[in-house]
Design a protein around this motif. Structure first.
Motif, mmCIF file in Angstrom:
data_model
loop_
_atom_site.group_PDB
_atom_site.id
_atom_site.type_symbol
_atom_site.label_atom_id
_atom_site.label_comp_id
_atom_site.label_asym_id
_atom_site.label_seq_id
_atom_site.Cartn_x
_atom_site.Cartn_y
_atom_site.Cartn_z
ATOM 1 N N VAL A 1 1.661 -5.030 12.052
ATOM 2 C CA VAL A 1 0.674 -5.739 12.975
ATOM 3 C C VAL A 1 -0.454 -5.795 12.018
ATOM 4 N N PRO A 2 -1.119 -7.122 11.729
ATOM 5 C CA PRO A 2 -2.406 -7.348 10.701
ATOM 6 C C PRO A 2 -3.634 -6.641 11.304
ATOM 7 N N GLN A 3 -3.847 -5.367 11.169
ATOM 8 C CA GLN A 3 -5.106 -4.751 11.537
ATOM 9 C C GLN A 3 -5.318 -3.606 10.893
ATOM 10 N N ALA A 4 -6.689 -3.039 10.945
ATOM 11 C CA ALA A 4 -7.216 -1.674 10.226
ATOM 12 C C ALA A 4 -8.156 -0.964 11.291
ATOM 13 N N LEU A 5 -8.372 0.287 11.084
ATOM 14 C CA LEU A 5 -9.364 1.086 11.748
ATOM 15 C C LEU A 5 -10.588 1.269 10.799
ATOM 16 N N SER A 6 -11.556 1.620 11.308
ATOM 17 C CA SER A 6 -12.644 2.191 10.412
ATOM 18 C C SER A 6 -12.422 3.828 10.056
ATOM 19 N N SER A 7 -13.024 4.145 9.002
ATOM 20 C CA SER A 7 -12.995 5.453 8.505
ATOM 21 C C SER A 7 -13.661 6.556 9.381
ATOM 22 N N LEU B 1 -13.602 7.156 19.191
ATOM 23 C CA LEU B 1 -13.234 5.846 18.967
ATOM 24 C C LEU B 1 -13.505 5.478 17.673
ATOM 25 N N HIS B 2 -12.524 4.598 17.037
ATOM 26 C CA HIS B 2 -12.796 3.820 15.582
ATOM 27 C C HIS B 2 -12.923 2.329 15.927
ATOM 28 N N ALA B 3 -13.862 1.752 15.090
ATOM 29 C CA ALA B 3 -13.859 0.392 15.062
ATOM 30 C C ALA B 3 -12.693 -0.289 14.678
ATOM 31 N N SER C 1 -12.779 -20.420 12.065
ATOM 32 C CA SER C 1 -11.520 -21.093 12.267
ATOM 33 C C SER C 1 -10.482 -19.785 12.204
ATOM 34 N N GLU C 2 -9.163 -19.938 12.656
ATOM 35 C CA GLU C 2 -8.139 -18.798 12.727
ATOM 36 C C GLU C 2 -8.589 -18.016 13.925
ATOM 37 N N ASP C 3 -7.579 -17.185 14.067
ATOM 38 C CA ASP C 3 -7.662 -15.909 15.184
ATOM 39 C C ASP C 3 -7.806 -14.882 14.712
ATOM 40 N N TRP C 4 -8.787 -14.099 15.201
ATOM 41 C CA TRP C 4 -9.038 -12.578 14.987
ATOM 42 C C TRP C 4 -9.404 -11.944 16.184
ATOM 43 N N GLY C 5 -9.668 -10.391 15.953
ATOM 44 C CA GLY C 5 -10.029 -9.662 17.084
ATOM 45 C C GLY C 5 -10.884 -8.583 16.620
ATOM 46 N N VAL C 6 -11.812 -8.098 17.395
ATOM 47 C CA VAL C 6 -12.595 -6.883 17.059
ATOM 48 C C VAL C 6 -12.728 -6.040 17.988
ATOM 49 N N GLY C 7 -12.848 -4.813 17.956
ATOM 50 C CA GLY C 7 -12.926 -3.876 19.030
ATOM 51 C C GLY C 7 -12.918 -2.284 18.685
ATOM 52 N N VAL C 8 -12.604 -1.428 19.581
ATOM 53 C CA VAL C 8 -12.240 -0.235 19.391
ATOM 54 C C VAL C 8 -11.142 0.438 19.827
ATOM 55 N N ALA C 9 -10.654 1.684 19.227
ATOM 56 C CA ALA C 9 -9.299 2.118 19.384
ATOM 57 C C ALA C 9 -9.648 3.684 19.113
ATOM 58 N N PHE C 10 -8.499 4.255 20.242
ATOM 59 C CA PHE C 10 -8.365 5.659 19.844
ATOM 60 C C PHE C 10 -7.760 5.824 18.615
ATOM 61 N N PRO C 11 -7.943 7.096 17.975
ATOM 62 C CA PRO C 11 -6.927 7.543 16.867
ATOM 63 C C PRO C 11 -5.603 7.628 16.913
ATOM 64 N N TYR D 1 1.023 -1.209 0.162
ATOM 65 C CA TYR D 1 0.015 0.029 0.026
ATOM 66 C C TYR D 1 0.900 1.356 0.055
ATOM 67 N N PRO D 2 0.396 2.311 -0.386
ATOM 68 C CA PRO D 2 1.117 3.594 -0.387
ATOM 69 C C PRO D 2 1.484 3.880 1.014
ATOM 70 N N GLN D 3 2.692 4.687 1.289
ATOM 71 C CA GLN D 3 3.077 5.022 2.631
ATOM 72 C C GLN D 3 1.971 5.998 3.194
ATOM 73 N N SER D 4 1.823 5.666 4.524
ATOM 74 C CA SER D 4 0.877 6.584 5.122
ATOM 75 C C SER D 4 1.058 6.571 6.548
ATOM 76 N N PRO D 5 1.156 7.912 7.370
ATOM 77 C CA PRO D 5 1.476 7.840 8.882
ATOM 78 C C PRO D 5 0.395 6.879 9.505
ATOM 79 N N GLU D 6 -0.750 6.878 9.121
ATOM 80 C CA GLU D 6 -1.887 6.350 9.681
ATOM 81 C C GLU D 6 -1.977 4.555 9.659
ATOM 82 N N ARG D 7 -0.808 4.260 8.689
ATOM 83 C CA ARG D 7 -0.815 2.841 8.421
ATOM 84 C C ARG D 7 -0.285 1.764 9.590
#
Length: 527
Positions: free
Chosen positions: A394-400, A510-512, A417-427, A384-390
């Motif tokens: 760590v294989p994860q992403a936030l909501s817009s 909070l972002h998803a 199956s396999e491992d995953w995680g869902v939650g929220v985070a500060f920007p 992906y293009p370089q971005s300070p938010e990226r």
């Protein structure tokens, strides 16, 4: 028959443990000395509520204290019938039953009055104690001798024979009087720790805090009861209105169709009458003897007078429409959907229906779908293009979209199956290193599913809590109440199962957030 001890218990105040003095009755029918209950309620006055020391029933106002005259009379008679000071109530073995004993002899197992005490043997074998009817607990059960010593190792009272070489040899043994004084000293120290006013005041404050908490819970329960009752009342009103609307639509369609059918039936009756008239006319012509009249008849009656011709008199009924069941069903579904949407809005507040993943935050090993609703682990680097938010590595992403306030919910579907995680985070969550994993810092909260033990785990600030629930459904609902500081996870199984609720003070929007541990892991936002 009740013994004197039983009667004394019944006539004793549970506060001072003495025979009632000026007994009064509470509204709950429990009795206390007037002075005892007034002192107790004086200490409760600061809390604004008064309670019965027996059953804990609370009174908002300090109740009146009516005197229990019957109980007072019984208590006074009981006290007057008790022995005088020095009168043990135990009779002398050698006198009449009314002569009280002043000592009991463990050797003779007899009780004696003053007269017989002077005549009693002064031998060391004759151990005199306070008058008692039960001398068994004063004597050794093994040697049947008076108990004189205390063994600290065994914590038992023993006799002189027990001190001879045997089971207590080498033990620390003391006279009962000396051991008793040492135990009393220990008890006095315990009493000193329990006695300070500070301890009692702290206990009282804790009791008041618990009482206040109980009131808060009761008020919240009352508020929720009122809210749910109003919600269901509104739902019933909306359902009744929808029912009336559908019944009106069905009745309107029925009336229109009935009018059309009635009109067609009237037209058919007219045609039927016309056909009957023609049949009668033709029959009359067929029965006429005058050929001239028959041949001069000009009315078109459908006679087959054309060569090879035949005129049919079939009656065709035009097609008539049916009830529009599809329209009725669509109206029903649309109405129910509107009610459900309204109910969800009242329960959850603003709905996160437009929740999308921010591709600028996705790590290079996270593949985001074209509609930005799904994320899956990618074994190959995506560059992906370089971005300070990226996120880095760590294989994860936030909501817009972010949630700076309000009540929201969204649902996700996850890989079974396999491992995953869902939650929220500060920007402001870190973007690189282990400290950036959601749940592994103070700026994020997460629900994980680990395939190795097939269990849910919740995490925040590097603290994991393993839940007892085994996954039974692939759909998860995340519910956020920003102002209340509550983040809850539910498994949308049948029935819906509450997994965990975080409580926190949210200081940023909070972002998803989604986390994908390895190959085969994926998460899709449903709504």
């Amino acid at each position: 028959m009740a013994s004197a001890a039983d009667l004394r218990d019944e006539l004793s105040c549970s506060i001072c443990l003495s025979i009632y003095t000026d007994p009064v009755s509470l509204p709950c029918d429990h009795n206390f000395c007037r002075g005892c209950i007034e002192t107790t309620w004086d200490t409760q006055e600061a809390s604004g509520a008064y309670s019965c020391p027996e059953c804990r029933q609370e009174f908002k106002e300090r109740p009146a204290l009516p005197r229990n005259r019957t109980l007072r009379n019984i208590a006074e008679r009981f006290l007057s019938a008790e022995p005088e000071p020095g009168d043990t109530g135990i009779p002398c073995t050698y006198c009449d039953s009314h002569v009280p004993a002043v000592k009991s002899c463990l050797h003779c197992e007899a009780s004696v009055c003053n007269k017989h005490l002077r005549m009693h043997s002064k031998s060391e074998k004759h151990v005199l104690i306070e008058p008692t009817l039960d001398m068994g607990h004063k004597k050794c059960s093994v040697h049947d001798e008076p108990l004189k010593y205390y063994c600290w190792e065994e914590s038992v009272c023993i006799c002189e024979s027990c001190c001879l070489p045997g089971e207590h040899r080498g033990h620390r043994v003391e006279l009962l009087s000396e051991a008793s004084e040492k135990k009393k000293e220990k008890l006095r120290k315990v009493l000193e720790k329990l006695r300070p006013e500070r301890e009692r005041e702290e206990t009282e404050r804790e009791a008041q805090r618990l009482q206040e908490r109980r009131r808060e819970v009761a008020e919240k329960a009352a508020g929720e009861t009122e809210r749910v009752t109003a919600l269901f009342r509104d739902i019933r009103e909306q359902l009744e209105a929808l029912e009336k609307r559908l019944l009106r639509d069905i009745s309107s369609q029925k009336e229109k169709l009935s009018f059309t059918l009635t009109d067609l039936m009237e037209q058919l009756e007219i045609k039927k009458d016309e056909l009957s008239r023609k049949i009668r006319h033709i029959e009359e012509l067929c029965n006429m003897a005058d050929p001239l009249t028959v041949l001069q008849e000009r009315e078109s009656h459908g006679a087959a007078d054309n060569e090879g011709g035949r005129e049919r008199h079939d009656i065709k009924v035009p097609a008539v429409g049916d009830l529009d069941v599809d329209l009725i069903s669509e109206t029903l579904l649309t109405g129910l959907a509107a009610i459900v949407t309204g109910v969800k809005g009242r329960i959850y507040g603003q709905e996160a229906t437009d929740l999308l993943l921010d591709i600028n935050t996705a790590a290079n090993n996270v593949s985001v779908s074209e509609d930005r609703k799904s994320a899956s682990y990618s074994h190959t680097e995506l560059h992906y293009p370089q971005s300070p938010e990226r996120f880095q590595l760590v294989p994860q992403a936030l909501s817009s979209r972010s949630f700076p306030s309000g009540r929201h919910y969204w649902e996700v579907e996850v890989s079974e199956s396999e491992d995953w995680g869902v939650g929220v985070a500060f920007p402001t969550i870190e973007r690189g290193g282990d400290q950036s994993i959601i749940g592994n810092n103070k700026k994020s909260w997460c629900l994980y599913r680990w395939d190795k033990n097939n269990r849910y785990t919740v995490a925040h600030d590097r603290k994991d809590t393993h839940l007892p629930h085994a996954p039974s459904c692939s759909r998860i609902r995340i519910w956020l109440d920003y102002e209340a500081g509550r983040l809850s996870f539910y498994e949308l199984s049948e029935p819906i199962r509450h997994l965990h609720t975080f409580t926190a003070t949210f200081t940023e929007p909070l972002h998803a957030a989604v986390y994908l541990h390895d190959d085969g892991a994926w998460v899709r936002i449903l709504k």
